[in-house]
Write a protein that holds these residues in place. Structure first.
Motif, short mmCIF file in Angstrom:
data_model
loop_
_atom_site.label_atom_id
_atom_site.label_comp_id
_atom_site.label_asym_id
_atom_site.label_seq_id
_atom_site.Cartn_x
_atom_site.Cartn_y
_atom_site.Cartn_z
N VAL A 188 5.92 10.31 -1.94
CA VAL A 188 5.28 10.16 -0.63
C VAL A 188 5.70 8.85 0.03
O VAL A 188 6.06 8.82 1.22
N THR A 189 5.68 7.76 -0.72
CA THR A 189 6.07 6.46 -0.17
C THR A 189 7.51 6.49 0.32
O THR A 189 7.84 5.90 1.36
N ALA A 190 8.39 7.17 -0.41
CA ALA A 190 9.80 7.24 -0.04
C ALA A 190 9.98 7.95 1.30
O ALA A 190 10.77 7.52 2.14
N VAL A 191 9.23 9.03 1.52
CA VAL A 191 9.35 9.77 2.78
C VAL A 191 8.82 8.94 3.95
O VAL A 191 9.44 8.88 5.02
N VAL A 192 7.68 8.29 3.76
CA VAL A 192 7.11 7.46 4.82
C VAL A 192 8.03 6.29 5.14
O VAL A 192 8.24 5.93 6.31
N PHE A 193 8.63 5.71 4.12
CA PHE A 193 9.58 4.61 4.32
C PHE A 193 10.77 5.08 5.15
O PHE A 193 11.20 4.40 6.09
N GLY A 194 11.31 6.25 4.82
CA GLY A 194 12.45 6.78 5.56
C GLY A 194 12.13 7.04 7.02
O GLY A 194 12.91 6.69 7.91
N GLY A 195 10.96 7.63 7.28
CA GLY A 195 10.57 7.87 8.67
C GLY A 195 10.38 6.58 9.45
O GLY A 195 10.76 6.48 10.62
N SER A 196 9.82 5.57 8.79
CA SER A 196 9.60 4.27 9.45
C SER A 196 10.93 3.60 9.79
O SER A 196 11.08 3.00 10.87
N MET A 197 11.91 3.71 8.91
CA MET A 197 13.23 3.14 9.18
C MET A 197 13.91 3.85 10.34
O MET A 197 14.65 3.24 11.12
N THR A 198 13.65 5.14 10.49
CA THR A 198 14.19 5.89 11.62
C THR A 198 13.62 5.36 12.94
O THR A 198 14.36 5.15 13.91
N LEU A 199 12.32 5.14 12.98
CA LEU A 199 11.69 4.59 14.17
C LEU A 199 12.26 3.22 14.52
O LEU A 199 12.55 2.93 15.69
N LEU A 200 12.44 2.39 13.52
CA LEU A 200 12.97 1.05 13.74
C LEU A 200 14.40 1.11 14.29
O LEU A 200 14.77 0.35 15.20
N THR A 201 15.19 2.04 13.78
CA THR A 201 16.56 2.21 14.24
C THR A 201 16.62 2.58 15.73
O THR A 201 17.42 2.03 16.49
N VAL A 202 15.76 3.50 16.14
CA VAL A 202 15.73 3.93 17.54
C VAL A 202 15.34 2.77 18.45
O VAL A 202 15.95 2.55 19.50
N ILE A 203 14.33 2.02 18.05
CA ILE A 203 13.86 0.90 18.86
C ILE A 203 14.97 -0.14 19.04
O ILE A 203 15.24 -0.62 20.15
N ILE A 204 15.65 -0.48 17.95
CA ILE A 204 16.72 -1.48 18.02
C ILE A 204 17.86 -0.98 18.90
O ILE A 204 18.39 -1.71 19.74
N THR A 205 18.26 0.29 18.71
CA THR A 205 19.35 0.86 19.51
C THR A 205 19.00 0.85 20.99
O THR A 205 19.84 0.49 21.84
N GLY A 206 17.79 1.24 21.33
CA GLY A 206 17.38 1.26 22.72
C GLY A 206 17.37 -0.12 23.36
O GLY A 206 17.71 -0.28 24.54
N LEU A 207 17.03 -1.14 22.58
CA LEU A 207 16.97 -2.50 23.11
C LEU A 207 18.34 -3.13 23.30
O LEU A 207 18.58 -3.84 24.29
N ILE A 208 19.26 -2.87 22.38
CA ILE A 208 20.55 -3.58 22.43
C ILE A 208 21.64 -2.81 23.17
O ILE A 208 22.72 -3.34 23.40
N SER A 209 21.36 -1.55 23.57
CA SER A 209 22.40 -0.75 24.21
C SER A 209 21.92 -0.12 25.51
O SER A 209 21.66 1.09 25.57
N PRO A 210 21.81 -0.90 26.59
CA PRO A 210 21.40 -0.34 27.88
C PRO A 210 22.39 0.69 28.41
O PRO A 210 22.00 1.63 29.12
N VAL A 211 23.67 0.55 28.08
CA VAL A 211 24.69 1.51 28.53
C VAL A 211 24.39 2.89 27.95
O VAL A 211 24.47 3.92 28.64
N PHE A 212 24.02 2.92 26.68
CA PHE A 212 23.71 4.20 26.04
C PHE A 212 22.42 4.79 26.60
O PHE A 212 22.33 6.01 26.80
N ARG A 213 21.44 3.96 26.90
CA ARG A 213 20.18 4.44 27.48
C ARG A 213 20.43 5.17 28.80
O ARG A 213 19.74 6.11 29.15
N LYS A 214 21.44 4.71 29.55
CA LYS A 214 21.71 5.26 30.88
C LYS A 214 22.74 6.40 30.86
O LYS A 214 23.15 6.88 31.92
N LEU A 215 23.17 6.82 29.68
CA LEU A 215 24.20 7.87 29.58
C LEU A 215 23.74 9.16 30.24
O LEU A 215 22.66 9.67 29.97
N ASP A 216 24.59 9.71 31.12
CA ASP A 216 24.30 10.95 31.84
C ASP A 216 25.55 11.82 31.82
O ASP A 216 26.64 11.35 32.15
N LEU A 217 25.41 13.08 31.41
CA LEU A 217 26.57 13.97 31.25
C LEU A 217 26.73 14.97 32.40
O LEU A 217 27.64 15.78 32.38
#
Length: 425
Positions: A382-411
């Protein structure tokens, strides 16, 4: 052709055949992975063994990925795909033998286990070539202006196979046992081979046939790392899948935590694919190309939340719903990512770009399985699964903050129809 025709790609005969081939192979591969997971855990009762399955496949897949991409760009795609499917057929027949009680009765348990690991390792070699070959063949069957539609249907078929594969595997284990379940996988590979004969050979669009391999690989890697849309999409998804690999631990949840047996295991394993298929079918009618970067960030954040809920749940249907919603968010991510890759990749580099993508994203599934197995062994499941999900959230937050170009990507603009690219059905 209507601009938002939800069936645009299905009006091409060879694309329909391509979907049959892909469906048969995804069904076979997903069934095989589930059945082997069940068999290995039944033999060992050790969560680390589930991680080793992933590791045995990811080692050759990563090691050979770039070389495979170079070969794919140099060779005719249909012939190469036939060889890949033949290789898979041989491996599935070998697993059929190793799960036959009469054949393995006199073998030590370790020999059977190591034999399974070896065949999974060979499967990793096949997968290194299979992914780039399918990706490259896809682009030779439909015109560029409907790549987004074709990507939706191709990904949807992938998810249908993902829905049926685990469900059929779970019920088959209970009804006809592991051994005869493996024979069904061999049959799927034969269907794929027969269907593939209906697709004509395609031209090799690489103008640099015979190019030295090191120069070829360098060009492919450089392209990926200098194309921000591709690099951002595959990096974000890689880290999310790596730390959100709770799916690898489902046998433990099914057998020891939720106690639902093989039928429940099949339902749990199929739930994410059901969610992904539904959302992908929806995107055929309601494209999600506008503000694609932000939608991708939101989708992967939602995926992480679902993984945490699943890890904390001790109620079967709550767990099923959490996995279903994780599939919905993952389906959005997959459609956006595949559209980005198809639009941004030149025809002569598709094999190499797909190989780099498989190293980032495809192999992260197996690395995620290994990571989950390790963390479950030392932290608890259980702890392993919760840890993995938490790391996913952290990754998204960091990516969104450091990459404004990616946030604005439109296809949207890149998918406008160019009359010169239209082909006859």
């Amino acid at each position: 052709m209507m601009k938002n025709d939800p069936y645009a790609s299905l009006r091409y005969r060879e694309f329909n055949i391509f979907l049959i081939v892909r469906f048969a192979m995804v069904l076979a591969w997903s069934m095989q992975f589930i059945i082997i997971e069940w068999e290995v855990y039944s033999l060992t009762k050790n969560p680390l063994s589930l991680g080793i399955i992933g590791l045995m496949e990811v080692i050759p897949a990563v090691s050979l990925a770039l070389f495979a991409g170079h070969i794919v760009d140099q060779k005719e795609k249909k012939s190469l795909l036939i060889k890949c499917i033949l290789g898979f057929s041989i491996i599935s027949f070998g697993l059929f033998y190793l799960t036959w009680p009469e054949a393995t009765a006199s073998m030590p348990k370790k020999i059977v286990l190591y034999g399974i690991y070896f065949l999974v390792f060979l499967g990793g070699i096949i997968r290194a070539f299979l992914g780039p070959t399918i990706f490259s063949l896809f682009a030779l069957i439909v015109p560029k202006n409907i790549y987004h539609n074709a990507a939706t249907w191709s990904s949807s078929v992938w998810q249908i196979g993902g829905v049926l594969g685990p469900a059929i595997a779970g019920f088959a284990i209970n009804w006809i046992d592991v051994h005869w379940s493996m024979l069904m996988i061999f049959g799927c590979s034969l269907i794929a081979l027969l269907s593939l004969t209906q697709i004509t050979k395609k031209p090799i669009l690489n103008p640099k046939i015979g190019e030295p391999i090191l120069k070829s690989l360098k060009e492919g890697i450089k392209f990926v790392f200098t194309t921000k849309a591709i690099l951002g999409a595959i990096t974000l998804d890689m880290v999310a899948v790596l730390f959100g690999g709770a799916i690898a631990l489902l046998p433990i949840f099914a057998q020891d935590i939720l106690k639902v047996g093989p039928e429940g295991f099949g339902i749990l394993r199929a739930a994410p694919a059901v969610g992904a298929f539904i959302i992908m079918f929806t995107t055929a009618y309601f494209p999600i190309n506008k503000n694609a970067g932000m939608k991708l960030l939101i989708a992967i954040f939602g995926f992480g939340v679902c993984i945490i809920v699943f890890g904390l749940s001790s109620i079967f249907w709550v767990s099923v719903m959490a996995l279903f919603l994780s599939g919905v968010t993952d389906g959005i991510s997959m459609v956006i990512r595949q559209t980005i890759l198809q639009l941004k990749t030149p025809d002569h580099m598709r094999g190499r770009v797909s190989s780099v993508n498989s190293m980032f994203v495809g192999s992260s599934n197996e690395l995620g399985a290994f990571e989950s197995g390790i963390t479950a062994r030392f932290m608890g499941t259980v702890t392993a699964v919760v840890f993995g999900g938490s790391m996913t959230l952290l990754t998204v937050i960091i990516t969104g903050l450091i990459s404004p170009v990616f946030r604005k990507l439109d296809l949207t603009k890149e998918l406008e129809i160019d009359p010169k690219e239209k082909k006859s059905v």
